[in-house]
Scaffold this active site. Structure first.
Site, mmCIF file in Angstrom:
data_model
loop_
_atom_site.group_PDB
_atom_site.id
_atom_site.type_symbol
_atom_site.label_atom_id
_atom_site.label_comp_id
_atom_site.label_asym_id
_atom_site.label_seq_id
_atom_site.Cartn_x
_atom_site.Cartn_y
_atom_site.Cartn_z
ATOM 1 N N ARG A 1030 0.858 -1.180 0.000
ATOM 2 C CA ARG A 1030 0.000 0.000 0.000
ATOM 3 C C ARG A 1030 0.896 1.232 0.000
ATOM 4 O O ARG A 1030 1.843 1.321 0.769
ATOM 5 C CB ARG A 1030 -0.876 -0.027 1.242
ATOM 6 C CG ARG A 1030 -1.923 1.058 1.274
ATOM 7 C CD ARG A 1030 -2.728 0.968 2.549
ATOM 8 N NE ARG A 1030 -3.560 -0.221 2.602
ATOM 9 C CZ ARG A 1030 -3.981 -0.774 3.745
ATOM 10 N NH1 ARG A 1030 -3.631 -0.267 4.904
ATOM 11 N NH2 ARG A 1030 -4.761 -1.834 3.725
ATOM 12 N N ARG A 1099 -1.566 6.751 9.480
ATOM 13 C CA ARG A 1099 -1.475 6.273 8.106
ATOM 14 C C ARG A 1099 -1.712 7.412 7.114
ATOM 15 O O ARG A 1099 -1.683 8.572 7.461
ATOM 16 C CB ARG A 1099 -2.477 5.152 7.909
ATOM 17 C CG ARG A 1099 -2.206 4.001 8.861
ATOM 18 C CD ARG A 1099 -3.157 2.863 8.622
ATOM 19 N NE ARG A 1099 -2.814 1.707 9.440
ATOM 20 C CZ ARG A 1099 -3.414 0.540 9.321
ATOM 21 N NH1 ARG A 1099 -4.375 0.383 8.420
ATOM 22 N NH2 ARG A 1099 -3.076 -0.473 10.082
ATOM 23 N N LYS A 1169 -3.928 1.167 14.900
ATOM 24 C CA LYS A 1169 -3.816 2.069 13.752
ATOM 25 C C LYS A 1169 -4.462 3.429 14.034
ATOM 26 O O LYS A 1169 -5.305 3.550 14.926
ATOM 27 C CB LYS A 1169 -4.446 1.440 12.518
ATOM 28 C CG LYS A 1169 -5.924 1.093 12.655
ATOM 29 C CD LYS A 1169 -6.383 0.398 11.373
ATOM 30 C CE LYS A 1169 -7.673 -0.360 11.583
ATOM 31 N NZ LYS A 1169 -7.985 -1.257 10.472
ATOM 32 N N LYS A 1171 -5.961 6.993 11.910
ATOM 33 C CA LYS A 1171 -6.279 7.512 10.580
ATOM 34 C C LYS A 1171 -6.774 8.949 10.652
ATOM 35 O O LYS A 1171 -7.583 9.281 11.516
ATOM 36 C CB LYS A 1171 -7.373 6.656 9.931
ATOM 37 C CG LYS A 1171 -6.978 5.198 9.757
ATOM 38 C CD LYS A 1171 -8.148 4.376 9.206
ATOM 39 C CE LYS A 1171 -7.722 2.942 8.950
ATOM 40 N NZ LYS A 1171 -8.850 2.133 8.471
ATOM 41 N N CYS A 1390 -14.975 -3.473 -0.437
ATOM 42 C CA CYS A 1390 -13.562 -3.684 -0.100
ATOM 43 C C CYS A 1390 -13.012 -4.833 -0.931
ATOM 44 O O CYS A 1390 -13.729 -5.472 -1.673
ATOM 45 C CB CYS A 1390 -13.420 -4.004 1.379
ATOM 46 S SG CYS A 1390 -13.997 -5.674 1.759
ATOM 47 N N CYS A 1396 -7.470 -10.921 0.815
ATOM 48 C CA CYS A 1396 -7.539 -10.483 2.205
ATOM 49 C C CYS A 1396 -7.731 -11.674 3.135
ATOM 50 O O CYS A 1396 -8.671 -12.439 3.001
ATOM 51 C CB CYS A 1396 -8.672 -9.486 2.401
ATOM 52 S SG CYS A 1396 -8.795 -9.032 4.131
ATOM 53 N N CYS A 1435 -15.785 -8.531 5.748
ATOM 54 C CA CYS A 1435 -15.733 -8.843 7.173
ATOM 55 C C CYS A 1435 -16.044 -7.557 7.929
ATOM 56 O O CYS A 1435 -16.089 -6.483 7.342
ATOM 57 C CB CYS A 1435 -14.357 -9.399 7.553
ATOM 58 S SG CYS A 1435 -13.132 -8.120 7.904
ATOM 59 N N CYS A 1439 -13.402 -1.971 5.974
ATOM 60 C CA CYS A 1439 -12.536 -1.142 5.129
ATOM 61 C C CYS A 1439 -13.306 -0.209 4.187
ATOM 62 O O CYS A 1439 -12.827 0.870 3.895
ATOM 63 C CB CYS A 1439 -11.592 -2.012 4.315
ATOM 64 S SG CYS A 1439 -10.411 -2.871 5.355
HETATM 65 S S1 SF4 Z 1 -13.290 -5.207 5.297
HETATM 66 FE FE1 SF4 Z 1 -12.451 -7.132 5.987
HETATM 67 S S2 SF4 Z 1 -12.548 -8.415 4.205
HETATM 68 FE FE2 SF4 Z 1 -12.726 -6.360 3.456
HETATM 69 S S3 SF4 Z 1 -10.649 -5.797 2.954
HETATM 70 FE FE3 SF4 Z 1 -11.080 -5.054 5.008
HETATM 71 S S4 SF4 Z 1 -10.297 -6.670 6.324
HETATM 72 FE FE4 SF4 Z 1 -10.493 -7.550 4.294
#
Ligand code: SF4
Ligand SMILES: Cc1cc2nc3c(=O)[nH]c(=O)nc-3n(C[C@H](O)[C@H](O)[C@H](O)COP(=O)(O)O)c2cc1C
Length: 1535
Positions: A1030, A1099, A1169, A1171, A1390, A1396, A1435, A1439
């Site tokens: 990244r 970040r 983290k 942000k 995401c 991931c 998940c 993100c």
């Molecule tokens: S929301 Fe969860 S599944 Fe999606 S990129 Fe982020 S860590 Fe991975």
């Protein structure tokens, strides 16, 4: 009355019977558009609306489903037949072997499969013998009349027995038979038994999955009266018959009885009629005898009605014969004829012929009864071309029957392989057979006839699925109007059948013709130019003569062609017209022949061979569509030849192996090289699919597996390279299969390859396979055993299965505690345990969590598969106990309660069934308990110590605390760890666990490709590790040059795609370890960095992209850079590890410690983290409420930036079912002048550094620190160390958090275009050249690019003068399109699968599909333009900031999502859980009516998120702490 004999072929006879006797017919065809020998008839009847006798459809017409032969056709049988449909299949034998798994299941269902043996010109019976043990009943027909009768028998028998019936025949055997009359519909009705038909149709067999064995067995109820209605169902008229046959059908049916002088011995048996009622009915499975009784009854009925007689075995010949042939092959008639015609002295005069009508069940006793007692010797002739066993299967049947059973007088049985026989060779063949048979020591397996079959026709199944158009599109893309396709599918080749047109010979011929044609055309032009009297304008003349001189130079010729054509068109003279009629020939064409993998089966004879051998400059593209997994399951002996290897061996051809779903660029490269190569080129292209309707995702996953494991390596081979002292072979993927390796090894190519790619060597010399895996398990276990040697105490083996690590760490801790108690403990993952050792264990304890929907975690599956149906393991001397980890509310619906801890419970049962004794009852851990699984665990563990007698051990040592991230940070020496060393280790593609934590601070994560996990594990390989990188790109602003550099990096080191992230930066995926350093260097050379892009630090700092006000943007954006720089970690480890070269040595202080100092962070950095984002009202496109610090830019009176309102404590990460975790919107701390903003940010960060929770990472974000402390206390602490106070927040107003697409002009007159980049993925596909297009644009763009917080992209600062050029490029690459639904434009997802590691469900690859499914409703309800913010993540880490969306889906398990509603349109309000763990059908069920309702009931200007709250569907979430309150879903606790 005269009879019109109508039926000409067995295909037709069978099609008619199948049509009359089925509800559903699965018509298996080479392709949708290519008929089989049955299908043209079926469609004709259906088109006429002919009625079936049994079809329960409204119009009485059976349903005909066309399925392509390599699309797993038998899969289509399950659903209809389970719903009480009578299903039949018409197919060639080519599908059978691959369908074995289905056949086993279908055998217990009354399906009829009519099989025409293939290859049509010389049938191979091995496809029948190979599947003989699947449980089906097999019937064979030999003549045309038999085809009709046996087809009917098959249907009646299936209905009567409830079991599957396969009826097979070789169509060629009856090719010369007289035509036969149509079937008599009344007879068909009678024989089918409509009562039984009705009974079946009203039944439902149940079972929805073809994988779950529903345990169905066909049964018979004994002793109950069976009624046989003789009349048809009312109103059911049947297949239209042009002329009804009135003549009594001929008596002759079987081969033997054709000859009047031959006697026929038929063992006839009375029909079993069960007209008596017996009181005690019993149910038992159908036996062979039952099948025999049923079929005898059917044949008796047939005899009665049509006068033809059938028996399981057919003997014809003298009743006192001593010798007989048993024929299992084509053209029994030819043998019978020859025997009949034998002169008295001939060795085969007076012999009998035996054939089989009912092949399975094999009724040996009936065979004994059928053949005369006088028979002493039997020659068995089997037409089995693909022999897998030494003895033919029929020979074995006969040996067991005739030799092993008492009473049989047969002394000698000799097997022969039957080859191709013609009328001319049959006598000779028989002579050979009987000489052998009667000799003293007959040879077994003697070959008879021509084993290779007839010379002619190579027609192969040919099919072209829709997905394959990807390669066509690429060809078209590269060569455009220069492309000449010799055998384009769908192209009309007048008068030529598709089969023929698809053969390579045809295409080859047509290409040669095309070449000659062009030569002629060139001469024509030359003549025209030379002859002085043609009136050609001078200019044109010189163009033409120029052209004639450079016809073979594609660039020149084509350039001239354009000019010439334009001139000719303008001229209109007769000569012009004549030349124009062939204008394609002006171009130097790229000539391609396109075919399928069917060409691989008979390579040596095929046209591919001719093309290569010809040396002509012709390009061949061969598309292989066999999925890797299907192939690996297929019979090895039937494997296709490798065309690529074949061509390379030939020497003179350019060869490439490509796969569009693996590397698009490599496809382009190969096609271009093939075109340029002067000589034949062969490009083998992979595009695996199971069904034409396969989603690209399936194709992608299959491709990846095949390429990754070396089954489908990507390579290019150019034999002309050698002359230029370049290697002939270039490998573009990482692994190759052994055959290829052997080839390369021969001529030193492999050594060259290893030299140029040292990193490949470990792969190339590695053999893989499941043996490796078995060995690995063995070694792991043995190593343990060695460790334990010399230890005393009882043994205790602890196995675990864990996805997220809970079960694993519990197991390891249990192991340590066991050791402390003196036990010999082993701790292993279940998958690493060799299951054959299980019976030798004394004590075994298994801890398993629950994954998916009541499934084992990945590393428990192999163990479970090995044990679940095992009946051989004897665990009588094993003691065991199981601890389960699960969540009783993971699947909240009542009917799903059984998923709670299901795998562990199942395993407990199985172990007990295998005889193992429980040390303690199963322990149940539940995430819902106060201490989650620990609650249940605390009572279970002591029971184990008790049972093992070690519960009272004294003086146990203290347990070491587990290693935490905090320990790793401290130990890391300012983020160094052992990263350097790890990068140098070439034995693995991974790095150590603690380094995996540390590399995050450097901007890179280790991941593994989850699409490949299972397959690689099975092959004994480590997961496909690669890295995500990244970048750090404050404000998301990049120069065009940087864009190109990023594009290069993704091509050279990554997976050829880039992701624009929700935090406005570039992300690369798939960077393998040995490329990592180079990629990092390249990023830094592009003046970007990756430091602190991830990790427990501040970040990337975001900033609104604001295309409408460039001056203001520039001002605000500069602050995002300033803050970012100000908070950068100071460690020099980054430079040291990634950037320094050999000479750049850093001075090391004594003790090897590098003197580093982190003034802001200290050695342990932040707890979690951090942000920061900036939003410029009215645009909240960076979701200012969602970050640890949100800065809202405030404009001063002068129109310039004055300062910022500062929000603190926003955050998204949540853990499912953990109510202590929640998303939170930032709290307002107040206003700060711009000059102070970086300092204020720093102070907020420092308070978090010192007060954040460092014990529990799930509670470590700033949001919890603030909630625990209270906003005012927190603000006080910040102000205290800052020494200043926040001012009162200034007023501001947001309007939306999405982007505005298309062109916009800013206040300085510059132009900006916002592209819609779906989910931020920059890639090329065959349909959309987005990546190439953006690169082309970057090459000429003079302004900048801005990445938006919604994963889109803005082309910024385009001057009016540059607009035409930009517009033209954008149009060329279709980049000017943003005409999508408002829903799609406002969506984001995401990454999730496959890279991931935290993903529980698909996201980026699925959201677009889901939106497509909703767009219909959107259109219908006039909502196309409405913006509804919909977000999805794989998940709950969040993100894509799902908790702020109006509607959101958050992955829960594969295919299942939690659904949230009610977020604020401009990101100001959190949403709330509406339903948990729902799948697509439920999502659509909720969303469709809801959207409709929204369209009707919404108020003026009301946004969707506000609407769902107003109508009471969901309560508003007022702050993070109330996120879990008042959720809509009522959970039931009842069991
Ligand atoms: S929301 Fe969860 S599944 Fe999606 S990129 Fe982020 S860590 Fe991975
Ligand atoms: C994707 C997923 C699916 C799950 N499915 C179930 C389930 O079907 N039944 C159940 O009892 N628990 C289920 N759980 C809960 C887990 O088993 C539980 O959280 C366990 O503690 C995880 O342990 P692990 O970290 O060792 O994998 C599921 C968890 C996840 C993440």
């Amino acid at each position: 009355m005269a009879t019109t004999l109508k039926i000409r072929s067995p295909g037709e006879a069978v099609a008619r019977i199948a049509y009359l006797s089925s509800d559903t017919i699965i018509s298996v065809q080479p392709a949708q558009s290519i008929d089989s020998e049955f299908s043209s008839h079926l469609y004709r009847y259906a088109a006429r609306n002919d009625k079936s006798i049994v079809a329960g459809t409204e119009n009485g017409v059976p349903e005909i489903q066309t399925v392509r032969s390599n699309a797993d056709p038998l899969l289509s049988v399950f659903t209809p037949i389970r719903n009480g449909k009578l299903v039949s299949v018409t197919t060639t034998s080519s599908i059978l072997v691959a369908s074995v798994p289905h056949l086993y299941r279908l055998a217990a269902l009354p399906v009829v499969i009519h099989v025409s043996l293939h290859p049509a010109h010389y049938a191979d019976y091995s496809s029948i013998t190979a599947i003989r043990n699947t449980g089906f009943t097999f019937l064979q027909s030999e003549t045309l009349q038999e085809a009709q009768d046996i087809a009917l028998t098959a249907h009646a028998l299936a209905i009567k027995s409830g079991k599957g019936v396969i009826h097979f025949f070789d169509a060629l055997s009856s090719a010369e038979d007289n035509h036969i009359p149509f079937e008599d519909a009344e007879v068909v009705k009678e024989i089918l038994n409509l009562g039984a038909v009705k009974a079946f149709q009203s039944s439902r067999i149940g079972g929805t999955s073809i994988y779950a064995d529903d345990g169905r067995v066909a049964t018979i109820t004994e002793g109950v009266t069976q009624t046989t209605p003789m009349t048809g169902v009312e109103g059911a008229s049947s297949l239209a018959v042009e002329t009804i046959a009135s003549e009594l059908p001929s008596k002759a049916s079987s081969v033997g009885s054709l000859k009047s002088e031959r006697e026929s011995s038929v063992e006839s048996k009375a029909t079993i009629s069960s007209a008596t009622t017996v009181e005690n009915a019993t149910v038992r499975p159908i036996s062979s005898d039952d099948v025999y009784n049923f079929v005898s009854a059917i044949w008796a009925q047939l005899k009665q009605t049509v006068g033809r007689e059938y028996t399981p075995f057919q003997y014809s010949g003298p009743s006192n014969a001593e010798d007989a042939v048993f024929i299992f092959g084509s053209d029994v008639g030819a043998f019978a004829k020859a025997i009949d015609a034998a002169k008295p002295g001939e060795i085969y005069a007076n012999v009998g012929v035996v054939t089989v009508r009912l092949y399975r069940p094999w009724l040996g006793s009936k065979l004994i009864a059928t053949i005369p007692k006088s028979i002493k010797r039997v020659a068995v002739l089997e037409q089995i071309r693909r022999k897998t066993t030494k003895w033919g299967p029929l020979l074995l049947d006969l040996l067991t029957t005739l030799k092993a059973s008492p009473g049989g007088g047969v002394e000698t049985i000799v097997g022969h392989q039957l080859g191709y026989i013609t009328a001319d060779t049959v006598g000779q063949a028989l002579r050979g057979v009987f000489q052998n048979l009667k000799s003293e020591k007959p040879f077994q397996n003697l070959e008879v006839g021509n084993p290779h079959g007839p010379e002619s026709s190579q027609v192969q199944d040919f099919s072209q699925p829709k997905v394959e158009s990807a390669y066509m599109k690429i060809l078209d893309q590269i060569f455009g109007n220069r492309l000449y396709l010799a055998n384009a599918i769908g192209k009309e080749n007048a008068g030529i059948s598709p089969e023929l047109a698809s053969t390579p010979e045809f295409g080859f011929g047509s290409l040669l013709a095309r070449k000659e044609h062009r030569q002629k055309f060139i001469r024509e032009v030359q003549t025209a130019v030379a002859s002085s009297n043609t009136a050609i304008p001078e200019e044109l003349k010189s163009l033409l003569s120029n052209w004639a001189a450079s016809v073979e130079d594609d660039k020149k010729a084509n350039e001239l062609a354009d000019q010439i054509i334009a001139k000719l068109e303008a001229s209109g003279s007769p000569l012009s017209k004549q030349l124009l009629s062939n204008q394609g020939l002006f171009r130097k064409e790229s000539r391609w022949l396109v075919g399928s993998d069917a060409w691989a089966y008979d390579l040596g004879n095929s046209g591919v061979h001719h093309v290569i051998a010809s040396g002509e400059n012709i390009n061949t593209l061969i598309i292989d569509s066999t999925p890797y997994s299907e192939r690996s399951a297929a019979d090895a002996a039937r494997r296709k030849k490798d065309i690529g290897l074949y061509a390379m061996n030939y020497g003179n051809a350019y060869v490439a192996s490509v796969a569009v779903y693996s590397s698009y660029t490599q496809v382009l490269q190969a096609m271009i090289e093939a075109d340029q190569f002067d000589g034949p080129s062969v490009v083998v292209a992979y595009l695996p699919y199971f069904k034409e309707t396969d989603s690209p995702l399936t194709v992608l996953q299959e491709t990846k597996k095949a390429v990754d494991l070396g089954y489908w390596p990507l390579y290019r081979w150019n034999p002309q390279n050698e002359a230029r002292s370049e290697p002939n072979f270039s490998l573009d993927s990482e692994r190759i299969k052994n055959e290829l390796k052997d080839f390369l090894a021969r001529d030193n190519h492999l050594t060259l390859l290893m030299k140029s790619h040292p990193e490949f060597s470990s792969h190339l010399s590695e053999d893989y396979g499941s043996e490796v895996r078995a060995l690995q398990k063995r070694n792991a276990k043995d190593a343990y055993a060695q460790l334990l040697e010399g230890l005393f105490g009882a043994p205790l083996t602890i196995l675990f299965a864990s996805d997220g690590g809970n079960a694993e760490s519990l197991a390891k801790r249990l192991g340590n505690r066991g050791k402390a108690r003196g036990l010999k403990t082993i701790v292993m993952a279940m998958e690493d345990y060799p299951i054959e050792d299980l019976p030798t264990e004394e004590n075994i304890v298994i801890l398993s969590s629950t994954a998916g929907q009541g499934e084992f975690p990945q590393n428990g599956r192999a163990f479970w598969d090995a044990i679940k149906d095992n009946t051989e393991l004897d665990l009588a001397s094993v003691n065991y106990s199981i601890f389960a980890l699960g969540d009783s509310h993971y699947w909240p619906r009542k009917q799903d309660k059984h998923y709670y801890n299901k795998p562990a419970k199942d395993l407990d049962r199985i172990m007990s069934n295998l005889g193992a004794k429980r040390l303690a009852d199963i322990g149940l851990g539940d995430d819902q308990d106060p201490d989650a699984y620990q609650t249940g665990y605390q009572t279970w563990e002591p029971l184990i110590w008790q049972a093992l007698g070690v519960d009272k051990v004294e003086g146990l040592p203290e347990e070491p605390p587990p290693i935490t991230n905090e320990d790793i940070k401290i130990e890391s020496n300012f983020l160094r760890g052992t990263i350097e060393e790890g990068l140098k280790d070439t034995t693995t593609a991974a790095i150590s666990a603690s380094d995996q934590q540390l590399t995050k601070f450097h901007g890179t994560y280790m991941q593994d490709d989850r699409d490949l996990r299972d397959e690689r594990k099975a092959q004994g390989l480590e997961p496909a590790y690669s890295f995500m990188i990244r970048c750090r790109l404050p404000g998301g602003v990049s120069t065009p040059k940087q864009w190109i550099q990023m594009d290069d990096i993704s091509n050279s080191f990554g997976n050829e795609t880039m992701k624009l992230t929700t935090r406005q930066t570039f992300q690369f995926h798939g960077v393998v370890k040995h490329n990592l350093k180079s990629a990092m260097k390249a990023i830094n050379q592009a003046l970007m960095t990756t430091i602190a892009a991830c990790g427990d630090v501040n970040r990337n700092v975001m900033c609104s992209s604001l295309p409408t006000a460039s001056k203001y943007h520039k001002e605000v954006y500069s602050w995002s850079k300033k803050i970012s720089d100000h908070l950068l970690p100071a460690t020099t480890a980054y430079h040291e590890i990634w950037l320094k070269d050999e000479n750049d040595k850093k001075t090391q202080i004594a003790g090897n410690a590098v003197q580093d100092f982190e003034p802001l962070y200290g050695p342990t950095y932040l707890p979690r983290k951090f942000k920061i984002t900036i939003a410029i009202p009215p645009h909240n496109d960076t979701d200012v409420y969602a970050h640890d610090i949100g800065l809202i830019a405030i404009k001063g009176r002068d129109g310039n930036l004055a300062g910022f309102n500062l929000l603190a404590g926003g955050g998204m990460g949540v853990t499912h079912n953990n109510k202590k975790t929640y998303p939170r919107t930032g709290s307002m701390l107040g206003y700060v002048a711009k000059e102070q903003v970086h300092i204020a940010c720093e102070k907020v960060m420092l308070v978090q550094r010192d007060h954040g929770d460092r014990k529990n990472r799930k509670h470590a974000r700033l949001k919890y620190t603030i909630d625990d402390m209270g906003v005012d206390v927190f603000r006080g602490k910040v102000e205290e160390i800052w020494g200043q106070k926040f001012d009162k927040a200034k007023p501001f107003k947001f309007q939306s958090n999405i982007d505005t697409f298309g062109w916009q002009k800013d206040e300085t007159g510059l132009n900006h275009f916002t592209y819609f980049i779906e989910n931020g993925r920059i890639e090329d596909t065959a349909d959309f050249q987005m990546k190439t297009g953006l690169r082309e644009i970057a090459k000429v763009h003079k302004g900048e690019f801005r990445l938006t917080g919604n994963q889109h992209l803005i082309l910024s600062n385009v001057a009016d003068a540059d607009m035409p050029k930009m517009k033209q490029l954008m149009a060329k690459y279709k980049l000017d399109n943003y005409q999508f639904s408002g829903l799609r434009l406002s969506s984001s997802a995401c990454v999730a699968f496959p890279t991931c590691g935290l993903a529980m469900a698909e996201s980026e690859r699925y959201l677009p599909e889901l939106i497509t499914k909703l767009e219909g409703v959107i259109e219908e309800n006039g909502l196309r333009q409405e913006s509804i913010v919909m977000r999805m993540t794989g998940c709950p880490n969040g993100c894509a900031r799902p908790w702020l969306a109006e509607v959101a889906f958050v992955g829960k398990a594969f295919g299942a999502y939690n659904m949230y509603l009610g977020g604020g349109y401009h990101g100001q309000r959190l949403n709330k859980l509406y339903r948990s763990s729902i799948k697509e059908d439920e999502i659509l069920e909720i969303m469709k009516p809801l959207l409709k309702r929204y369209s009707v009931e919404r108020q003026e200007g009301e946004h969707f998120g506000d609407f769902v709250i107003r109508i009471g569907m969901i309560k508003p979430t007022t702050e993070g702490k109330t996120f879990h309150d008042d959720v809509a879903e009522e959970e039931s606790d009842e069991e």
